[in-house]
Scaffold this motif. Structure first.
Motif, PDB file in Angstrom:
ATOM      1  N   LEU A  64      -6.669   7.225 -10.393  1.00  0.00           N
ATOM      2  CA  LEU A  64      -6.804   7.217  -8.940  1.00  0.00           C
ATOM      3  C   LEU A  64      -8.230   6.870  -8.518  1.00  0.00           C
ATOM      4  O   LEU A  64      -8.442   6.219  -7.495  1.00  0.00           O
ATOM      5  CB  LEU A  64      -6.383   8.573  -8.367  1.00  0.00           C
TER       6      LEU A  64
ATOM      7  N   PHE B 202      -0.177   4.268   0.080  1.00  0.00           N
ATOM      8  CA  PHE B 202      -0.905   5.421   0.612  1.00  0.00           C
ATOM      9  C   PHE B 202      -1.064   5.317   2.133  1.00  0.00           C
ATOM     10  O   PHE B 202      -2.037   5.782   2.697  1.00  0.00           O
ATOM     11  CB  PHE B 202      -2.281   5.529  -0.065  1.00  0.00           C
TER      12      PHE B 202
ATOM     13  N   ASP C 232       0.849  -1.192   0.000  1.00  0.00           N
ATOM     14  CA  ASP C 232       0.000   0.000   0.000  1.00  0.00           C
ATOM     15  C   ASP C 232       0.885   1.242   0.000  1.00  0.00           C
ATOM     16  O   ASP C 232       1.631   1.478   0.962  1.00  0.00           O
ATOM     17  CB  ASP C 232      -0.906  -0.004   1.236  1.00  0.00           C
TER      18      ASP C 232
ATOM     19  N   MET D 134      -8.553   3.265  -8.643  1.00  0.00           N
ATOM     20  CA  MET D 134      -7.812   2.647  -7.556  1.00  0.00           C
ATOM     21  C   MET D 134      -8.590   2.712  -6.244  1.00  0.00           C
ATOM     22  O   MET D 134      -8.556   1.780  -5.441  1.00  0.00           O
ATOM     23  CB  MET D 134      -6.461   3.348  -7.372  1.00  0.00           C
ATOM     24  N   SER D 135      -9.286   3.828  -6.025  1.00  0.00           N
ATOM     25  CA  SER D 135      -9.989   3.996  -4.752  1.00  0.00           C
ATOM     26  C   SER D 135     -11.144   4.966  -4.923  1.00  0.00           C
ATOM     27  O   SER D 135     -10.942   6.125  -5.296  1.00  0.00           O
ATOM     28  CB  SER D 135      -9.035   4.522  -3.675  1.00  0.00           C
TER      29      SER D 135
ATOM     30  N   MET E 221      -3.589   1.281  -2.121  1.00  0.00           N
ATOM     31  CA  MET E 221      -2.942   1.738  -3.345  1.00  0.00           C
ATOM     32  C   MET E 221      -1.739   0.818  -3.546  1.00  0.00           C
ATOM     33  O   MET E 221      -0.671   1.031  -2.991  1.00  0.00           O
ATOM     34  CB  MET E 221      -2.506   3.195  -3.218  1.00  0.00           C
TER      35      MET E 221
ATOM     36  N   SER F 174       1.597   1.316  -8.074  1.00  0.00           N
ATOM     37  CA  SER F 174       0.525   2.192  -8.560  1.00  0.00           C
ATOM     38  C   SER F 174       1.073   3.551  -8.987  1.00  0.00           C
ATOM     39  O   SER F 174       0.674   4.099 -10.020  1.00  0.00           O
ATOM     40  CB  SER F 174      -0.539   2.384  -7.478  1.00  0.00           C
TER      41      SER F 174
ATOM     42  N   SER G 290      -6.746   4.335   3.043  1.00  0.00           N
ATOM     43  CA  SER G 290      -7.939   4.088   2.248  1.00  0.00           C
ATOM     44  C   SER G 290      -8.327   2.623   2.404  1.00  0.00           C
ATOM     45  O   SER G 290      -7.455   1.754   2.471  1.00  0.00           O
ATOM     46  CB  SER G 290      -7.682   4.396   0.773  1.00  0.00           C
TER      47      SER G 290
END
Length: 348
Positions: free
Chosen positions: A104, A67, A65, A107-108, A75, A79, A71
């Motif tokens: 993005l 990020f 991840d 992605m989320s 991510m 990514s 989230s």
């Protein structure tokens, strides 16, 4: 106080919150990754950008991840590289940023943003719902997007203002250096505002450019360095403490800093920061802040800034920001442009 090549320990704490797990405190988490946990003992201290970069990379690999676990949908590692590659295939930032925002979004769903352009101003607006996130999450999202945009265009894109839905955090110094002095909290929506002419900048990046950029990321997008002890910075602080009408001329300024006028001019010239540019920078800061107050008229702002007339203020503001004060005020206050509505450059 931000110091060259360093990040506040407070941001280390913030970065670790999303990875916290039962039975694994922050110190143990760092030590497991082969990193010193000494930074956790002194919230007022600082770590090197290299340390923060290693921490980001190692935690991203450990948890898959990039990020910081902020989230529900991670991510995934790689990514950011894919995001860069998708954007660099476009011809300009006006095409690249919508491409990046769409990626993005896929992605989320938690971070859905759109690019909006109104005449000579542009904004990236984050459409998140529910309870506001913590400031670190918003700033990290903007850091990724802004750092990417600067690399794609090959220049630093000044941010005129940052609005965030969350409450103001206890620590802001590094955020002001990374983004802008003009940070506002508790706003209806989260966004960054910049001059729209940046969108027309061409993109000419190669695979070799990307390789070098990724090899240095995220350290190369973390800090916009400001030397808080430099002469120019100390002069800015001095000017900020005074009404514009009381700003000293070169002779009196030199006396205040206990140097001769010629020495002052030479040292500022060597730093590429002439006194006039420093004064303009502080005037711009004040103008941007005062334009967010609808009770102040343009004439009052011009007078406070020390301009002889309103026309001089308008010309100076356009030189500083690429926009006129009226358009900036309409955008920052969410007012419709006369005869024109803001138009989205991309739809989510």
């Amino acid at each position: 106080m931000a110091i060259k090549g360093t990040i506040s320990n407070r941001l280390v704490h913030e970065a670790l919150l999303g990875y916290a797990r039962p039975g694994m405190d922050a110190a143990a988490l760092l030590q497991r990754e082969g990193l010193s946990a000494a930074c956790l003992e002194d919230p007022e201290g600082r770590v090197s950008v290299a340390y923060f970069e290693r921490m980001w990379r190692r935690l991203a690999r450990r948890f898959d991840d990039e990020f910081f676990g902020m989230s529900p949908r991670p991510m995934r590692s790689g990514s950011f590289a894919f995001l860069c590659r998708a954007c660099m295939a476009q011809s300009s930032l006006a095409e690249a940023l919508p491409q990046g925002l769409e990626f993005l979004r896929l992605m989320s769903d938690d971070f859905r943003a759109e690019l909006r352009r109104r005449e000579d101003l542009a904004e990236l607006v984050l459409r998140d719902e529910g309870e506001p996130r913590r400031a670190f999450a918003y700033f990290t999202f903007w850091l990724i997007l802004h750092g990417l945009a600067c690399w794609l265009s090959g220049r630093r894109i000044p941010i005129l203002a940052v609005d965030l839905r969350c409450a103001e955090p206890a620590y802001l110094d590094d955020y002001r250096v990374m983004f802008s002095e003009n940070l506002r909290f508790g706003r209806p929506r989260s966004r960054i505002i910049f001059a729209a002419d940046a969108l027309d900048l061409p993109i000419r990046r190669s695979e070799e450019d990307l390789r070098r950029f990724l090899a240095q990321a995220p350290g190369n997008i973390l800090v916009k360095y400001q030397d808080r002890d430099s002469l120019a910075t100390r002069i800015k602080a001095h000017l900020r403490s005074l009404p514009s009408a009381d700003w000293p001329d070169g002779e009196r300024l030199a006396a205040a800093f206990h140097v001769s006028a010629s020495t002052l001019r030479r040292r500022l010239a060597e730093a590429g920061q002439p006194y006039q540019r420093i004064k303009d920078g502080v005037r711009e800061e004040r103008a941007i802040g005062w334009l967010a107050d609808p009770e102040l008229s343009f004439a009052q702002i011009a007078e406070r800034l020390g301009f002889a007339d309103l026309s001089s203020f308008y010309k100076a503001f356009r030189k500083w920001t690429g926009s006129n004060p009226g358009r900036y005020r309409n955008l920052i206050l969410g007012l419709p442009e006369r005869g024109e509505a803001a138009r989205p450059a991309v739809r989510p």
